[in-house]
Scaffold this active site. Structure first.
Site, PDB file in Angstrom:
ATOM      1  N   CYS A   1       2.215 -11.845  14.379  1.00 55.87           N
ATOM      2  CA  CYS A   1       3.497 -11.131  14.295  1.00 55.87           C
ATOM      3  C   CYS A   1       4.615 -12.090  13.948  1.00 55.87           C
ATOM      4  CB  CYS A   1       3.907 -10.518  15.630  1.00 55.87           C
ATOM      5  SG  CYS A   1       2.797  -9.340  16.325  1.00 55.87           S
TER       6      CYS A   1
ATOM      7  N   HIS B   1       4.120   1.424   2.093  1.00 55.08           N
ATOM      8  CA  HIS B   1       5.293   0.758   1.530  1.00 55.08           C
ATOM      9  C   HIS B   1       5.866   1.585   0.369  1.00 55.08           C
ATOM     10  CE1 HIS B   1       2.691  -2.672   3.036  1.00 55.08           C
ATOM     11  NE2 HIS B   1       3.697  -2.626   3.877  1.00 55.08           N
TER      12      HIS B   1
ATOM     13  N   HIS C   1      -1.779  -7.025  17.699  1.00 59.64           N
ATOM     14  CA  HIS C   1      -3.002  -7.616  17.138  1.00 59.64           C
ATOM     15  C   HIS C   1      -4.119  -7.801  18.153  1.00 59.64           C
ATOM     16  CE1 HIS C   1       0.222  -8.826  14.323  1.00 59.64           C
ATOM     17  NE2 HIS C   1      -0.699  -8.556  13.425  1.00 59.64           N
TER      18      HIS C   1
ATOM     19  N   LYS D   1      -6.360  -2.264   6.044  1.00 57.57           N
ATOM     20  CA  LYS D   1      -7.472  -2.876   5.325  1.00 57.57           C
ATOM     21  C   LYS D   1      -8.724  -2.900   6.189  1.00 57.57           C
ATOM     22  CE  LYS D   1      -6.271  -5.892   1.603  1.00 57.57           C
ATOM     23  NZ  LYS D   1      -5.608  -7.118   1.255  1.00 57.57           N
TER      24      LYS D   1
ATOM     25  N   HIS E   1       0.844  -1.201   0.000  1.00 60.33           N
ATOM     26  CA  HIS E   1       0.000   0.000   0.000  1.00 60.33           C
ATOM     27  C   HIS E   1       0.883   1.257   0.000  1.00 60.33           C
ATOM     28  CE1 HIS E   1       0.862   0.317   4.238  1.00 60.33           C
ATOM     29  NE2 HIS E   1       0.254  -0.825   4.513  1.00 60.33           N
TER      30      HIS E   1
ATOM     31  N   LYS F   1      -3.873   5.069  10.933  1.00 63.15           N
ATOM     32  CA  LYS F   1      -2.943   4.298  10.127  1.00 63.15           C
ATOM     33  C   LYS F   1      -3.727   3.571   9.032  1.00 63.15           C
ATOM     34  CE  LYS F   1       0.210   0.492  10.032  1.00 63.15           C
ATOM     35  NZ  LYS F   1       0.934  -0.596  10.607  1.00 63.15           N
TER      36      LYS F   1
ATOM     37  N   CYS G   1      -1.528  -9.671  22.559  1.00 62.14           N
ATOM     38  CA  CYS G   1      -0.499  -9.168  21.653  1.00 62.14           C
ATOM     39  C   CYS G   1      -0.642  -7.659  21.489  1.00 62.14           C
ATOM     40  CB  CYS G   1      -0.628  -9.841  20.284  1.00 62.14           C
ATOM     41  SG  CYS G   1       0.309  -8.970  19.017  1.00 62.14           S
TER      42      CYS G   1
ATOM     43  N   CYS H   1       3.030 -14.829  19.230  1.00 62.92           N
ATOM     44  CA  CYS H   1       1.898 -14.319  18.438  1.00 62.92           C
ATOM     45  C   CYS H   1       2.046 -14.835  17.015  1.00 62.92           C
ATOM     46  CB  CYS H   1       1.854 -12.795  18.427  1.00 62.92           C
ATOM     47  SG  CYS H   1       0.627 -12.194  17.234  1.00 62.92           S
TER      48      CYS H   1
HETATM   49  N1  MSP Z   1       9.717  -7.626   6.679  1.00 56.44           N
HETATM   50  C1  MSP Z   1       9.747  -6.654   7.707  1.00 56.44           C
HETATM   51  C2  MSP Z   1      11.013  -5.804   7.634  1.00 56.44           C
HETATM   52  C3  MSP Z   1      12.284  -6.575   7.733  1.00 56.44           C
HETATM   53  S1  MSP Z   1      13.649  -5.561   7.367  1.00 56.44           S
HETATM   54  C4  MSP Z   1      14.976  -6.548   7.575  1.00 56.44           C
HETATM   55  C5  MSP Z   1       8.520  -5.742   7.584  1.00 56.44           C
HETATM   56  N2  MSP Z   1       7.862  -5.763   6.417  1.00 56.44           N
HETATM   57  S2  MSP Z   1       6.529  -4.959   6.111  1.00 56.44           S
HETATM   58  O1  MSP Z   1       6.206  -5.268   4.747  1.00 56.44           O
HETATM   59  O2  MSP Z   1       5.538  -5.229   7.088  1.00 56.44           O
HETATM   60  O3  MSP Z   1       6.862  -3.439   6.248  1.00 56.44           O
HETATM   61  C6  MSP Z   1       7.889  -2.852   5.511  1.00 56.44           C
HETATM   62  C7  MSP Z   1       8.038  -1.389   5.851  1.00 56.44           C
HETATM   63  O4  MSP Z   1       6.872  -0.681   5.486  1.00 56.44           O
HETATM   64  C8  MSP Z   1       8.269  -1.115   7.337  1.00 56.44           C
HETATM   65  O5  MSP Z   1       9.301  -0.162   7.477  1.00 56.44           O
HETATM   66  C9  MSP Z   1       6.988  -0.485   7.772  1.00 56.44           C
HETATM   67  O6  MSP Z   1       7.193   0.458   8.797  1.00 56.44           O
HETATM   68  C10 MSP Z   1       6.581   0.228   6.500  1.00 56.44           C
HETATM   69  N3  MSP Z   1       5.157   0.553   6.537  1.00 56.44           N
HETATM   70  C11 MSP Z   1       4.097  -0.292   6.709  1.00 56.44           C
HETATM   71  N4  MSP Z   1       2.950   0.449   6.801  1.00 56.44           N
HETATM   72  C12 MSP Z   1       3.259   1.770   6.700  1.00 56.44           C
HETATM   73  C13 MSP Z   1       2.543   2.966   6.666  1.00 56.44           C
HETATM   74  N5  MSP Z   1       1.227   3.017   6.779  1.00 56.44           N
HETATM   75  N6  MSP Z   1       3.275   4.118   6.488  1.00 56.44           N
HETATM   76  C14 MSP Z   1       4.631   4.145   6.303  1.00 56.44           C
HETATM   77  N7  MSP Z   1       5.324   3.028   6.327  1.00 56.44           N
HETATM   78  C15 MSP Z   1       4.677   1.821   6.565  1.00 56.44           C
HETATM   79  O7  MSP Z   1       8.228  -5.028   8.529  1.00 56.44           O
END
Ligand code: MSP
Length: 480
Positions: A133, A24, A150, A304, A21, A301, A147, A130
């Site tokens: 997580c 990311h 969650h 979904k 989303h 935040k 958790c 969890c």
């Molecule tokens: N796989 C782990 C990271 C391991 S790094 C060795 C992970 N993955 S994730 O897909 O859940 O998230 C990846 C990144 O996206 C994280 O830095 C997370 O903070 C960021 N974000 C997820 N949701 C977000 C927002 N709503 N806003 C900004 N960044 C967000 O965590």
């Protein structure tokens, strides 16, 4: 930066659990802007992104879809790559932790280093787990016994695990962070991690029995166990550079990373566990950890379940990717949670892009095309980078840097109003032409400084200047 120094920037590796989303997309874009800036400065640059594929959720999701896990991963990863291409991400590598050739040798080498140091120990472990997580919690982490992420009941799990003796490194990590050798940005996040360190770090479970997690990197010397999260995922930052392979030249060149960009939810992993592992292995620590806030919509935040998810694709299709990149850089504060909703997006598009950059380019290039005989040749001294802008980038503050560009757009708009070159050129052509040429030079400065943020827009403006023509269509059409 006055001399070319290698610059290595990383995104977190993304879980292939669901579609990516805007949150990311934000992480990728921040890194891309930093990477593009450094390339433009002539710094040898390496930009890494990737997918965190060794999670047991993969098996579950693949089963539900009736697919082989590998096929399922390949499909999701192609969709990640397609999105990153749309975002204009200029990453040099996309690492996949399920890649036995690229990733596993580095993870294994790092594990073995920790073993050599005597920091890995097999223990019988009973903990609260969890499944969402995929993490163990201690009693004090819980919220009302559940958790903290969650709010679900945790499972009590008892099993044999290898542990990494992270507690040994609390003091050393604290010193590195306090001295700034491992620089945590912003200060509020630095304080947060220092307060975690004050309580002392616990040893962490580093493996799981293969019977429970059938997917992942085998623990060296013990096929009954697979690596669990930390050594598996965090090691991507060095395995990607060939650490543990036959050719470690990229590792030699680019490690330590200049900056790991992470969301605030994974601060602890990067600012405590990862440095602990590197210290144990005798490897240099990353120089900076840039901790961003989260993208919110409607003050919450994006998630979904709240129904407030806006897909990056939706905005890109309607406004173009450069509008999304500009919004990320300009409207999100970087260090705090930032709002993105359809109304705020449209308002900023109209004000900054349609009326701002688009309008300025049309006005200046229209005057140039109608009054100048040849394209303006930009003097070398007008191709230098603004000091304020460079300083902002040295602090990784992309918001401050793009604000410098938008300030200059305003100043040029004011100069047009004040000097009225389109009138002057009728009464005093030489003076009018000089005023217009000066505006073109200043517009060039805007294009140059926009390049890391909006590479296509920058290119189009530079093309208009080089051909002395107004762009055939407006760069950004106002949306009503
Ligand atoms: N796989 C782990 C990271 C391991 S790094 C060795 C992970 N993955 S994730 O897909 O859940 O998230 C990846 C990144 O996206 C994280 O830095 C997370 O903070 C960021 N974000 C997820 N949701 C977000 C927002 N709503 N806003 C900004 N960044 C967000 O965590």
């Amino acid at each position: 930066m006055s001399h070319a120094a290698p610059f290595y920037v990383t995104t977190p590796i993304f879980y292939p659990n669901a579609e990516l989303h805007l949150g990311h997309a934000y992480a990728v874009t921040v890194c891309d802007i930093l990477a593009r800036y450094h390339r433009l400065q002539g710094d040898p640059t390496y930009f890494l992104t990737g997918a965190d594929e060794n999670t047991s959720k993969v098996i579950k999701a693949a089963n539900e879809l009736n697919k082989e896990p590998r096929q399922h991963l390949d499909d999701i990863v192609s969709s990640f790559k397609a999105l990153f291409a749309e975002l204009e991400s200029s990453h040099d590598q996309f690492i996949r932790t399920s890649d036995e050739k690229v990733h596993w040798p580095g993870a294994v080498k790092l594990w073995n280093k920790l073993v050599e140091k005597g920091d890995i120990e097999k223990r019988s472990y009973k903990g609260l787990y969890c499944p969402s997580c995929e993490a163990f919690y201690t009693e004090k982490d819980l919220v009302e016994g559940k958790c903290p992420q969650h709010y679900i009941e945790l499972e009590t799990i008892e099993e044999e695990n290898y542990f990494f003796l992270l507690s040994r490194y609390t003091q050393a990590i604290k010193e590195k962070i306090e001295s700034g050798e491992l620089n945590i940005i912003p200060q509020t996040r630095k304080n947060e991690i220092l307060s975690v360190l004050k309580d002392g770090l616990q040893d962490v479970s580093f493996s799981r029995p293969r019977t429970k997690v059938p997917w992942g990197i085998p623990v060296p010397g013990d096929n009954a166990q697979v690596m669990y999260v930390w050594c598996d995922a965090l090691s991507n930052y060095i395995s990607a550079l060939g650490y543990g392979s036959d050719d470690e030249s990229l590792y030699e060149k680019f490690w330590p990373a200049n900056v790991h960009v992470v969301g605030k939810d994974i601060l602890r992993f990067h600012a405590a566990i990862w440095p602990g592992m590197l210290l144990s292995a005798g490897l240099p620590l990353p120089q900076n950890i840039l901790v961003t806030g989260l993208i919110q919509s409607g003050g919450k935040k994006m998630s979904k379940s709240l129904g407030n998810v806006i897909s990056p694709k939706e905005l890109i299709d309607e406004y173009g990717v450069e509008a999304l990149r500009a919004y990320f850089a300009k409207e999100i504060s970087l260090f705090e949670d930032g709002e993105l909703n359809r109304e705020s997006f449209k308002a900023s598009f109209n004000a900054d892009l349609a009326n701002g950059i688009g309008n300025l380019t049309s006005r200046v290039m229209k005057m140039a095309e109608s009054n100048l005989d040849a394209p303006v040749v930009i003097p070398e001294e007008n191709k230098v980078w603004s000091e304020e802008y460079k300083k902002a980038f040295e602090e990784f503050n992309i918001k401050k840097a793009i604000d410098v560009v938008f300030e200059s757009i305003k100043t040029i708009d004011t100069a047009i109003q004040d000097t009225q070159p389109f009138k002057v050129v009728k009464t005093d052509p030489e003076k009018g032409k000089a005023l217009i040429a000066d505006l073109v030079i200043r517009l060039y400065g805007v294009a140059q400084h926009l390049a890391p943020f909006m590479p296509e827009t920058s290119r189009k403006i530079q093309e208009a200047i080089a051909s002395n023509k107004m762009p055939s269509e407006s760069l950004f059409m106002r949306k009503d």
